[in-house]
Write an enzyme that holds these catalytic residues in place. Structure first.
Site, PDB file in Angstrom:
ATOM      1  N   CYS A  58     -18.785 -28.555   0.908  1.00 22.93           N
ATOM      2  CA  CYS A  58     -17.755 -29.500   1.370  1.00 22.93           C
ATOM      3  C   CYS A  58     -18.175 -30.158   2.677  1.00 22.93           C
ATOM      4  O   CYS A  58     -18.529 -29.468   3.637  1.00 22.93           O
ATOM      5  CB  CYS A  58     -16.434 -28.760   1.568  1.00 22.93           C
ATOM      6  SG  CYS A  58     -15.202 -29.738   2.448  1.00 22.93           S
ATOM      7  N   CYS A  61     -15.727 -29.003   5.710  1.00 23.78           N
ATOM      8  CA  CYS A  61     -15.611 -27.620   6.181  1.00 23.78           C
ATOM      9  C   CYS A  61     -16.383 -27.445   7.498  1.00 23.78           C
ATOM     10  O   CYS A  61     -17.386 -28.125   7.742  1.00 23.78           O
ATOM     11  CB  CYS A  61     -16.153 -26.644   5.125  1.00 23.78           C
ATOM     12  SG  CYS A  61     -14.922 -26.148   3.897  1.00 23.78           S
ATOM     13  N   HIS A 121     -10.481 -24.585   3.663  1.00 29.41           N
ATOM     14  CA  HIS A 121     -10.714 -25.478   2.532  1.00 29.41           C
ATOM     15  C   HIS A 121      -9.633 -25.330   1.460  1.00 29.41           C
ATOM     16  O   HIS A 121      -9.361 -26.259   0.693  1.00 29.41           O
ATOM     17  CB  HIS A 121     -12.090 -25.160   1.936  1.00 29.41           C
ATOM     18  CG  HIS A 121     -12.528 -26.085   0.854  1.00 29.41           C
ATOM     19  ND1 HIS A 121     -13.029 -27.344   1.118  1.00 29.41           N
ATOM     20  CD2 HIS A 121     -12.518 -25.956  -0.501  1.00 29.41           C
ATOM     21  CE1 HIS A 121     -13.324 -27.947  -0.038  1.00 29.41           C
ATOM     22  NE2 HIS A 121     -13.021 -27.130  -1.027  1.00 29.41           N
ATOM     23  N   ASN A 161      -4.378 -39.493   1.747  1.00 36.94           N
ATOM     24  CA  ASN A 161      -4.475 -39.558   0.289  1.00 36.94           C
ATOM     25  C   ASN A 161      -4.633 -38.127  -0.183  1.00 36.94           C
ATOM     26  O   ASN A 161      -5.578 -37.457   0.229  1.00 36.94           O
ATOM     27  CB  ASN A 161      -5.714 -40.344  -0.156  1.00 36.94           C
ATOM     28  CG  ASN A 161      -5.629 -41.793   0.243  1.00 36.94           C
ATOM     29  OD1 ASN A 161      -4.564 -42.409   0.180  1.00 36.94           O
ATOM     30  ND2 ASN A 161      -6.751 -42.362   0.656  1.00 36.94           N
ATOM     31  N   SER A 169     -11.162 -38.034  -1.904  1.00 39.79           N
ATOM     32  CA  SER A 169     -12.549 -37.747  -2.252  1.00 39.79           C
ATOM     33  C   SER A 169     -12.859 -36.261  -2.175  1.00 39.79           C
ATOM     34  O   SER A 169     -13.922 -35.830  -2.588  1.00 39.79           O
ATOM     35  CB  SER A 169     -13.457 -38.515  -1.293  1.00 39.79           C
ATOM     36  OG  SER A 169     -13.103 -38.194   0.049  1.00 39.79           O
ATOM     37  N   HIS A 172     -10.373 -30.694   0.549  1.00 48.68           N
ATOM     38  CA  HIS A 172     -10.176 -30.140   1.893  1.00 48.68           C
ATOM     39  C   HIS A 172      -9.020 -30.896   2.564  1.00 48.68           C
ATOM     40  O   HIS A 172      -9.003 -32.119   2.537  1.00 48.68           O
ATOM     41  CB  HIS A 172     -11.460 -30.277   2.712  1.00 48.68           C
ATOM     42  CG  HIS A 172     -11.440 -29.468   3.961  1.00 48.68           C
ATOM     43  ND1 HIS A 172     -12.209 -28.352   4.153  1.00 48.68           N
ATOM     44  CD2 HIS A 172     -10.696 -29.606   5.084  1.00 48.68           C
ATOM     45  CE1 HIS A 172     -11.954 -27.841   5.343  1.00 48.68           C
ATOM     46  NE2 HIS A 172     -11.036 -28.580   5.928  1.00 48.68           N
ATOM     47  N   HIS A 174      -7.052 -33.137   4.595  1.00 48.20           N
ATOM     48  CA  HIS A 174      -7.444 -34.144   5.585  1.00 48.20           C
ATOM     49  C   HIS A 174      -6.645 -35.425   5.404  1.00 48.20           C
ATOM     50  O   HIS A 174      -6.088 -35.690   4.351  1.00 48.20           O
ATOM     51  CB  HIS A 174      -8.937 -34.469   5.461  1.00 48.20           C
ATOM     52  CG  HIS A 174      -9.287 -35.209   4.193  1.00 48.20           C
ATOM     53  ND1 HIS A 174      -9.364 -34.596   2.972  1.00 48.20           N
ATOM     54  CD2 HIS A 174      -9.545 -36.519   3.963  1.00 48.20           C
ATOM     55  CE1 HIS A 174      -9.674 -35.485   2.043  1.00 48.20           C
ATOM     56  NE2 HIS A 174      -9.782 -36.672   2.616  1.00 48.20           N
ATOM     57  N   GLN A 176      -6.394 -39.677   7.358  1.00 47.42           N
ATOM     58  CA  GLN A 176      -7.213 -40.685   8.023  1.00 47.42           C
ATOM     59  C   GLN A 176      -6.360 -41.458   9.025  1.00 47.42           C
ATOM     60  O   GLN A 176      -5.128 -41.448   8.954  1.00 47.42           O
ATOM     61  CB  GLN A 176      -7.781 -41.676   7.007  1.00 47.42           C
ATOM     62  CG  GLN A 176      -8.668 -41.057   5.934  1.00 47.42           C
ATOM     63  CD  GLN A 176      -9.420 -42.109   5.148  1.00 47.42           C
ATOM     64  OE1 GLN A 176      -9.971 -43.048   5.724  1.00 47.42           O
ATOM     65  NE2 GLN A 176      -9.449 -41.973   3.832  1.00 47.42           N
TER      66      GLN A 176
HETATM   67  P1  H2U Z   1     -10.090 -39.794   1.454  1.00 45.56           P
HETATM   68  O1  H2U Z   1      -8.981 -39.595   2.460  1.00 45.56           O
HETATM   69  O2  H2U Z   1      -9.699 -40.861   0.479  1.00 45.56           O
HETATM   70  O3  H2U Z   1     -10.473 -38.510   0.797  1.00 45.56           O
HETATM   71  O4  H2U Z   1     -11.371 -40.308   2.231  1.00 45.56           O
HETATM   72  C1  H2U Z   1     -12.119 -39.487   3.090  1.00 45.56           C
HETATM   73  C2  H2U Z   1     -13.024 -40.323   3.959  1.00 45.56           C
HETATM   74  O5  H2U Z   1     -14.109 -39.520   4.432  1.00 45.56           O
HETATM   75  C3  H2U Z   1     -13.656 -41.495   3.259  1.00 45.56           C
HETATM   76  O6  H2U Z   1     -13.143 -42.674   3.839  1.00 45.56           O
HETATM   77  C4  H2U Z   1     -15.209 -40.339   4.660  1.00 45.56           C
HETATM   78  C5  H2U Z   1     -15.159 -41.357   3.545  1.00 45.56           C
HETATM   79  O7  H2U Z   1     -15.706 -42.574   3.986  1.00 45.56           O
HETATM   80  N1  H2U Z   1     -16.426 -39.530   4.704  1.00 45.56           N
HETATM   81  C6  H2U Z   1     -17.150 -39.430   5.885  1.00 45.56           C
HETATM   82  O8  H2U Z   1     -16.800 -40.062   6.880  1.00 45.56           O
HETATM   83  N2  H2U Z   1     -18.246 -38.600   5.945  1.00 45.56           N
HETATM   84  C7  H2U Z   1     -18.733 -37.916   4.879  1.00 45.56           C
HETATM   85  O9  H2U Z   1     -19.687 -37.166   5.011  1.00 45.56           O
HETATM   86  C8  H2U Z   1     -18.116 -38.094   3.540  1.00 45.56           C
HETATM   87  C9  H2U Z   1     -16.808 -38.845   3.500  1.00 45.56           C
END
Ligand code: H2U
Ligand code: ZN
Length: 354
Positions: A58, A61, A121, A161, A169, A172, A174, A176
């Site tokens: 992950c 993590c 996680h 999301n 994605s 875990h 999280h 934004q």
């Molecule tokens: P979600 O909230 O839709 O899961 O998006 C997670 C964000 O994490 C996504 O915008 C970022 C992606 O660009 N990301 C990173 O900044 N670093 C990483 O190593 C993978 C994902």
């Protein structure tokens, strides 16, 4: 409607009608006659997802390497980093580049961050201890304050999301934060509607709306001393929620200590009900709307959170926003009142912890 077509008087629990979203000025078509058939009650369960406390693959993590090659620290509570694939960049040249009425363009400056809610996680906001949700609440406040104080930033959008169905994605826990130089479309609509109401009535729209909802009672879902979570009258998504403070609060950092404590508590209670509804980790997009941070005066603004969950009938059957919704108007069958009733019936003990 022709009067000779009428066989009964209009009944909003039975007859198709539309409801106005006071925050956007837009209408939603409600077709309650389509749910008159009794609820089948089937809950399709998905196999309980067992995640490890730590996943070596992950990228969120603690201690793990992210896509860009940077390693996360061994964080023990929350952790914020600049999105490695940020949609907004701080150093965009800020010029008015619109040359043609047909090809209008504005430069956009800003930043995007990822907020890890917990080092664990396997948890979600619904399953985290209230004290740890409170840490996330405080982090949201400091992010809005810090980014909002930057003179180049006019709006700070906090969101989450949750679940693959909403494009998340990674499981875990999280969220934004995106912050940029212009007020984006949705808060701009809400600003317009709240401002117009305030100019007409001298009080904030959502403060008056909440009083009317508390009075009506049938769309209320969870409440405590500082907050009310309800299915808004104009909800589009089946189990959409609007979370409102009782006090007039323009922006997240203005929340008092007691309001933050109560927010952590009501979030956990609401999200537990969500998860219990179909005995699944309920997917959604949620986010906070508060006043813009461009230094303007916003007495008409009331802070609130929207929860937009896609599920309709079970852990696997979601509502599609397609044909008529995309081309004409959003539409729903189950009424906001029926949805609120089903959420009120849920336990506040998480199904995984029973
Ligand atoms: P979600 O909230 O839709 O899961 O998006 C997670 C964000 O994490 C996504 O915008 C970022 C992606 O660009 N990301 C990173 O900044 N670093 C990483 O190593 C993978 C994902
Ligand atoms: Zn809003």
């Amino acid at each position: 409607m022709h009067s000779h077509d009428r066989t009964t008087y209009f009944d909003p629990t039975e007859h198709p009608h539309r409801r106005r979203n006071l925050l956007t000025g837009e209408w939603v078509l409600v077709s309650p006659h389509r749910t008159k058939r009794p609820w089948q009650g089937q809950v399709e369960k998905t196999p309980p997802e067992q995640r490890p406390r730590y996943d070596p693959t992950c990228y969120l993590c603690p201690g793990n390497e992210r896509a860009g090659g940077v390693a996360n620290p061994r964080y023990e509570s929350t952790y914020v980093f600049t999105n490695d694939f940020a949609a907004l960049l701080p150093d965009t040249p800020d010029e008015d580049v619109s040359g043609s009425p047909f090809f209008q363009t504005q430069a956009e400056t800003g930043t995007c961050r990822v907020i890890c809610f917990s080092p664990r996680h396997d948890l979600t906001l619904a399953e985290m201890p209230v004290a740890d949700v409170r840490t996330v609440v405080d982090l949201w406040a400091t992010q809005v304050e810090e980014l909002g104080n930057d003179p180049r930033i006019s709006y700070v959008q906090l969101f989450e999301n949750r679940g693959a169905m909403m494009g998340s994605s990674n499981p875990h826990p999280h969220g934004q934060v995106w912050a940029n130089g212009r007020v984006p479309t949705e808060p701009a609509k809400e600003d317009l509607q709240q401002r117009a109401y305030f100019e007409r009535n001298g009080s904030p729209l959502l403060v008056d709306y909440l009083a009317a909802e508390v009075d009506a009672g049938d769309r209320m879902v969870v409440e405590n001393e500082s907050w009310v979570a309800l299915v808004p009258y104009w909800a589009v998504w089946p189990f959409e929620i609007l979370l409102l403070p009782r006090r007039h609060v323009r922006q997240f950092p203005d929340l008092t200590d007691a309001e933050r404590e109560d927010l952590a508590s009501i979030l956990k209670r609401l999200l537990t009900r969500y998860d219990n509804l179909f005995e699944t980790s309920f997917p959604y997009s949620m986010g906070w709307h508060g006043q813009p941070t461009d230094g303007g005066d916003y007495p008409h603004w009331q802070l609130h959170a929207h929860f937009y969950p896609p599920l309709l009938r079970s852990a696997t059957v979601k509502k599609f926003m397609v044909g008529y919704e995309l081309l004409a108007s959003p539409q729903r069958d189950i009424t906001a009142e029926q949805a609120a009733d089903r959420l009120r019936q849920q336990s506040e003990i998480h199904y995984r912890q029973r």
